[in-house]
Design a protein around this motif. Sequence first.
Motif, PDB file in Angstrom:
ATOM      1  N   LEU A 158       0.816  -1.344   0.026  1.00 37.62           N
ATOM      2  CA  LEU A 158       0.068  -0.029   0.001  1.00 37.62           C
ATOM      3  C   LEU A 158       0.887   1.104   0.138  1.00 37.62           C
ATOM      4  CD1 LEU A 158      -2.857   1.052   0.405  1.00 37.62           C
ATOM      5  CD2 LEU A 158      -2.703   1.003   2.772  1.00 37.62           C
ATOM      6  N   PRO A 161       6.964  -0.599   3.710  1.00 38.96           N
ATOM      7  CA  PRO A 161       7.254  -0.746   4.927  1.00 38.96           C
ATOM      8  C   PRO A 161       7.848   0.344   6.021  1.00 38.96           C
ATOM      9  CG  PRO A 161       7.990  -2.752   3.797  1.00 38.96           C
ATOM     10  CD  PRO A 161       7.800  -1.520   2.661  1.00 38.96           C
ATOM     11  N   GLU A 162       7.750   0.181   7.146  1.00 44.97           N
ATOM     12  CA  GLU A 162       8.188   1.295   8.035  1.00 44.97           C
ATOM     13  C   GLU A 162       8.451   0.453   9.487  1.00 44.97           C
ATOM     14  OE1 GLU A 162       8.715   4.366   7.899  1.00 44.97           O
ATOM     15  OE2 GLU A 162       7.460   5.396   6.257  1.00 44.97           O
ATOM     16  N   MET A 163       9.416  -0.503   9.334  1.00 50.04           N
ATOM     17  CA  MET A 163       9.394  -1.349  10.422  1.00 50.04           C
ATOM     18  C   MET A 163      10.347  -0.757  11.438  1.00 50.04           C
ATOM     19  SD  MET A 163       9.778  -5.293   9.134  1.00 50.04           S
ATOM     20  CE  MET A 163       9.741  -5.913  10.807  1.00 50.04           C
ATOM     21  N   TYR A 183       5.244   9.990  17.354  1.00 45.28           N
ATOM     22  CA  TYR A 183       4.190   9.148  17.136  1.00 45.28           C
ATOM     23  C   TYR A 183       3.704   8.071  18.330  1.00 45.28           C
ATOM     24  CZ  TYR A 183       4.067  11.389  12.583  1.00 45.28           C
ATOM     25  OH  TYR A 183       3.920  12.412  11.548  1.00 45.28           O
ATOM     26  N   HIS A 184       4.818   7.484  18.267  1.00 42.38           N
ATOM     27  CA  HIS A 184       4.353   6.152  19.412  1.00 42.38           C
ATOM     28  C   HIS A 184       5.197   6.375  20.672  1.00 42.38           C
ATOM     29  CE1 HIS A 184       4.387   4.795  15.051  1.00 42.38           C
ATOM     30  NE2 HIS A 184       3.114   4.714  15.536  1.00 42.38           N
ATOM     31  N   HIS A 233       9.276 -11.682   7.311  1.00 47.31           N
ATOM     32  CA  HIS A 233       9.907 -11.794   6.142  1.00 47.31           C
ATOM     33  C   HIS A 233      10.640 -12.793   5.640  1.00 47.31           C
ATOM     34  CE1 HIS A 233       8.495  -7.773   4.340  1.00 47.31           C
ATOM     35  NE2 HIS A 233       8.554  -7.391   5.319  1.00 47.31           N
TER      36      HIS A 233
ATOM     37  N   CYS B 228       1.465  -4.545  12.752  1.00 47.00           N
ATOM     38  CA  CYS B 228       2.812  -4.915  12.371  1.00 47.00           C
ATOM     39  C   CYS B 228       2.673  -5.585  10.898  1.00 47.00           C
ATOM     40  CB  CYS B 228       3.201  -6.345  13.433  1.00 47.00           C
ATOM     41  SG  CYS B 228       4.658  -6.894  13.109  1.00 47.00           S
ATOM     42  N   VAL B 230       0.949  -4.088   8.508  1.00 46.86           N
ATOM     43  CA  VAL B 230       1.275  -2.555   7.764  1.00 46.86           C
ATOM     44  C   VAL B 230       2.592  -2.069   8.003  1.00 46.86           C
ATOM     45  CG1 VAL B 230       0.479  -0.035   7.902  1.00 46.86           C
ATOM     46  CG2 VAL B 230      -1.382  -2.026   8.257  1.00 46.86           C
ATOM     47  N   LEU B 231       3.151  -2.286   9.402  1.00 43.19           N
ATOM     48  CA  LEU B 231       4.566  -1.674   9.313  1.00 43.19           C
ATOM     49  C   LEU B 231       5.676  -2.593   8.786  1.00 43.19           C
ATOM     50  CD1 LEU B 231       4.481  -0.693  13.168  1.00 43.19           C
ATOM     51  CD2 LEU B 231       4.376   0.941  10.874  1.00 43.19           C
ATOM     52  N   SER B 232       5.514  -3.796   8.423  1.00 41.10           N
ATOM     53  CA  SER B 232       6.326  -4.560   7.869  1.00 41.10           C
ATOM     54  C   SER B 232       6.089  -5.002   6.341  1.00 41.10           C
ATOM     55  CB  SER B 232       6.528  -6.233   8.673  1.00 41.10           C
ATOM     56  OG  SER B 232       5.108  -6.596   8.757  1.00 41.10           O
ATOM     57  N   HIS B 233       4.790  -5.146   6.105  1.00 43.13           N
ATOM     58  CA  HIS B 233       4.342  -5.540   4.635  1.00 43.13           C
ATOM     59  C   HIS B 233       3.770  -4.435   3.949  1.00 43.13           C
ATOM     60  CE1 HIS B 233       6.015  -9.795   4.454  1.00 43.13           C
ATOM     61  NE2 HIS B 233       5.745  -9.830   5.648  1.00 43.13           N
ATOM     62  N   SER B 234       2.842  -3.740   4.919  1.00 41.12           N
ATOM     63  CA  SER B 234       2.217  -2.529   3.984  1.00 41.12           C
ATOM     64  C   SER B 234       1.174  -3.226   2.962  1.00 41.12           C
ATOM     65  CB  SER B 234       2.878  -1.489   3.615  1.00 41.12           C
ATOM     66  OG  SER B 234       2.301  -0.458   2.929  1.00 41.12           O
ATOM     67  N   PRO B 235       0.433  -4.403   3.220  1.00 45.79           N
ATOM     68  CA  PRO B 235      -0.548  -5.075   2.321  1.00 45.79           C
ATOM     69  C   PRO B 235      -1.687  -4.022   1.808  1.00 45.79           C
ATOM     70  CG  PRO B 235      -0.857  -6.029   4.331  1.00 45.79           C
ATOM     71  CD  PRO B 235       0.165  -4.800   4.636  1.00 45.79           C
ATOM     72  N   GLN B 236      -1.982  -4.254   0.705  1.00 44.89           N
ATOM     73  CA  GLN B 236      -3.103  -3.355   0.414  1.00 44.89           C
ATOM     74  C   GLN B 236      -4.575  -3.844   0.956  1.00 44.89           C
ATOM     75  OE1 GLN B 236      -1.718  -4.092  -3.907  1.00 44.89           O
ATOM     76  NE2 GLN B 236      -2.693  -2.265  -4.208  1.00 44.89           N
ATOM     77  N   TRP B 260      -2.756   1.450  17.558  1.00 42.90           N
ATOM     78  CA  TRP B 260      -1.458   1.148  17.700  1.00 42.90           C
ATOM     79  C   TRP B 260      -0.402   1.910  16.549  1.00 42.90           C
ATOM     80  CZ3 TRP B 260       0.904  -0.923  21.569  1.00 42.90           C
ATOM     81  CH2 TRP B 260      -0.038  -1.810  22.466  1.00 42.90           C
ATOM     82  N   LEU B 261      -1.246   2.362  15.467  1.00 49.54           N
ATOM     83  CA  LEU B 261      -0.500   2.751  14.355  1.00 49.54           C
ATOM     84  C   LEU B 261      -0.401   4.463  14.679  1.00 49.54           C
ATOM     85  CD1 LEU B 261      -1.743   1.057  11.099  1.00 49.54           C
ATOM     86  CD2 LEU B 261       0.765   1.052  12.155  1.00 49.54           C
ATOM     87  N   TYR B 264       0.636   7.289  12.143  1.00 52.87           N
ATOM     88  CA  TYR B 264       2.026   7.364  11.626  1.00 52.87           C
ATOM     89  C   TYR B 264       2.189   7.002   9.868  1.00 52.87           C
ATOM     90  CZ  TYR B 264       6.731   7.006  10.276  1.00 52.87           C
ATOM     91  OH  TYR B 264       8.020   7.010   9.550  1.00 52.87           O
ATOM     92  N   VAL B 265       1.219   6.053   9.633  1.00 52.04           N
ATOM     93  CA  VAL B 265       1.049   5.781   8.048  1.00 52.04           C
ATOM     94  C   VAL B 265      -0.015   6.328   7.644  1.00 52.04           C
ATOM     95  CG1 VAL B 265       1.271   3.682   6.591  1.00 52.04           C
ATOM     96  CG2 VAL B 265       2.314   3.355   8.726  1.00 52.04           C
ATOM     97  N   ALA B 267      -2.320   6.764   4.977  1.00 48.00           N
ATOM     98  CA  ALA B 267      -2.805   6.090   3.939  1.00 48.00           C
ATOM     99  C   ALA B 267      -4.253   5.927   4.271  1.00 48.00           C
ATOM    100  CB  ALA B 267      -2.461   4.889   3.498  1.00 48.00           C
ATOM    101  N   LEU B 270      -6.321   2.546   5.014  1.00 43.55           N
ATOM    102  CA  LEU B 270      -6.202   1.925   6.177  1.00 43.55           C
ATOM    103  C   LEU B 270      -7.564   2.096   7.128  1.00 43.55           C
ATOM    104  CD1 LEU B 270      -2.657   2.582   7.443  1.00 43.55           C
ATOM    105  CD2 LEU B 270      -3.510   0.556   6.306  1.00 43.55           C
ATOM    106  N   TYR B 275     -10.672  -2.724   4.493  1.00 49.33           N
ATOM    107  CA  TYR B 275      -9.177  -2.759   4.637  1.00 49.33           C
ATOM    108  C   TYR B 275      -8.886  -4.256   5.429  1.00 49.33           C
ATOM    109  CZ  TYR B 275      -4.393  -2.422   4.983  1.00 49.33           C
ATOM    110  OH  TYR B 275      -3.191  -2.850   5.135  1.00 49.33           O
TER     111      TYR B 275
END
Lengths: 299, 299
Positions: A158, A161-163, A183-184, A233, B228, B230-236, B260-261, B264-265, B267, B270, B275
Amino acid sequence: MTDDAQRLYGAVEAGGTKFICAVGDRGGRLVDEVRMNTRDPVSTLGDVCRYFETAAARFGALTALGIGAFGPLDLQPASPTFGFITSTPKPGWRHTDLTGSVHRSLGLPVHLDTDVNAAALGELRWGAGFGLGSVAYVTVGTGIGVGVVHHGRAVHGLVHPEMGHIFVRRHPADASFAGTCPYHGDCLEGLASGPAIVARTKRTLEDAAPADPIWELQADYLGQLCACLVLSHSPQRILIGGGAMQRRLYAKVQARMLHWLRDYVAAEELRAAGYIAAPGLGASAGVKGALSLALGAMD
Amino acid sequence: MTDDAQRLYGAVEAGGTKFICAVGDRGGRLVDEVRMNTRDPVSTLGDVCRYFETAAARFGALTALGIGAFGPLDLQPASPTFGFITSTPKPGWRHTDLTGSVHRSLGLPVHLDTDVNAAALGELRWGAGFGLGSVAYVTVGTGIGVGVVHHGRAVHGLVHPEMGHIFVRRHPADASFAGTCPYHGDCLEGLASGPAIVARTKRTLEDAAPADPIWELQADYLGQLCACLVLSHSPQRILIGGGAMQRRLYAKVQARMLHWLRDYVAAEELRAAGYIAAPGLGASAGVKGALSLALGAMD
């Protein structure tokens, strides 16, 4: 073949404090490189375009340009703001059309990705990820950024990543620190970035005494990041660099990663020396990553 | 085109308690389907091969076979145990050559992936991920499994993702429960799988009263998983199914993910309805995912 090998490409490492522009070839060799301070977008991108115009006059026409940039970036081809820096807190740079402005000025195909995705691609092509299909690239500095490549392609989804902002569990010796992420608070970046280290110790990691408890905290938090990378991953290698990473941490981070995974993931590679390693391209990882973007897809 | 459209493929959803075998076409239509109990590997795989021999006699020769299996699996083409189930705790199934034994018996190309990766691919091709490039598929049942697809291809890396075992932060109302994961105790699976729900409430989620605090815990833990992701993979899109997922949880999980986000992201997607959604292929997600594997790479 000879024709392809002689082609030249432009590369831009677009950072919050400096831009590095370079000209290189398909073999990852840089024939020229300059650094410039990051100013406002119009001045900075004007400098970038003038550099490549001069470079083309000196070295011959360029085939394409790659930009590895600080973000967040819009990398969705169908989006009206494709190629823009979007919601960055960096003054003046919000909603900057990075790809479009450079493309219009130079008339070249421009390939944009995050600085960390670009570096991961560059490491896979020419550095410590050579020969692998998947690699994660982590930079620990003012922030914590993570780029991931699978099947030779950077992960976007989307957004991207923002890990750096995953939630780690608190180390028992670190219970009272609020964390520095705006933010967190106490996400990974809020606990383990350069500013988080300075906030607790009043010095950089480089200057910390060998017995300072900060080493154990950093190893644990980055070990949790690596465990989360393996679970999310499963990269074939994890490369960690950046100004707030130190050589003596690699083995400790790997030990803490294994501690958190508790033998659940059965892969001998996770225990091997070099599973967590320094980037092979050193200080050139960013600009060579941008060069890798300019070359287009691997395979 | 007509020729391709008429080709038939075999699909196997290989689960710890049952195997589903089916024959289908490129459009995702199943022309036949059987279920069998999982016994020892030799008996079970013998049943599987006999089914496809009979099916070929009935429907005509099959082009290829896809298997979506419980794991962990060895998916590295260069490995001597490529196509094996490796370190599973399931009695008798450790080090089972799944791909090789079926390939040798049937003489067909066999494509193996994890059950959750297969389901993610099937959802992308025919289900709730149709038209997207990236999707995450989560199943919450006896365990918690996560499959991820990027650029139309399932993520493997060194092994394959195992995001059911990420470490979430404890909900304040859940501080005393030790968790049920034999490896990690209170990882996500240890706190939010079906057995973890039963261990605390003595009933399944389906039977929990609307006011039971277990709903809030499940929403928070699955919300952390989604954050996690969203932060690691950002899937659609994130699809969640499985026997321990309930319809009333989707909106709550999304709300906790956003909590939790913390914005920060950036989009809008989300926040959009859908979603986080149920799998579009319902109870057929597994076997249609295996069918999708049989068809080979998308694009």
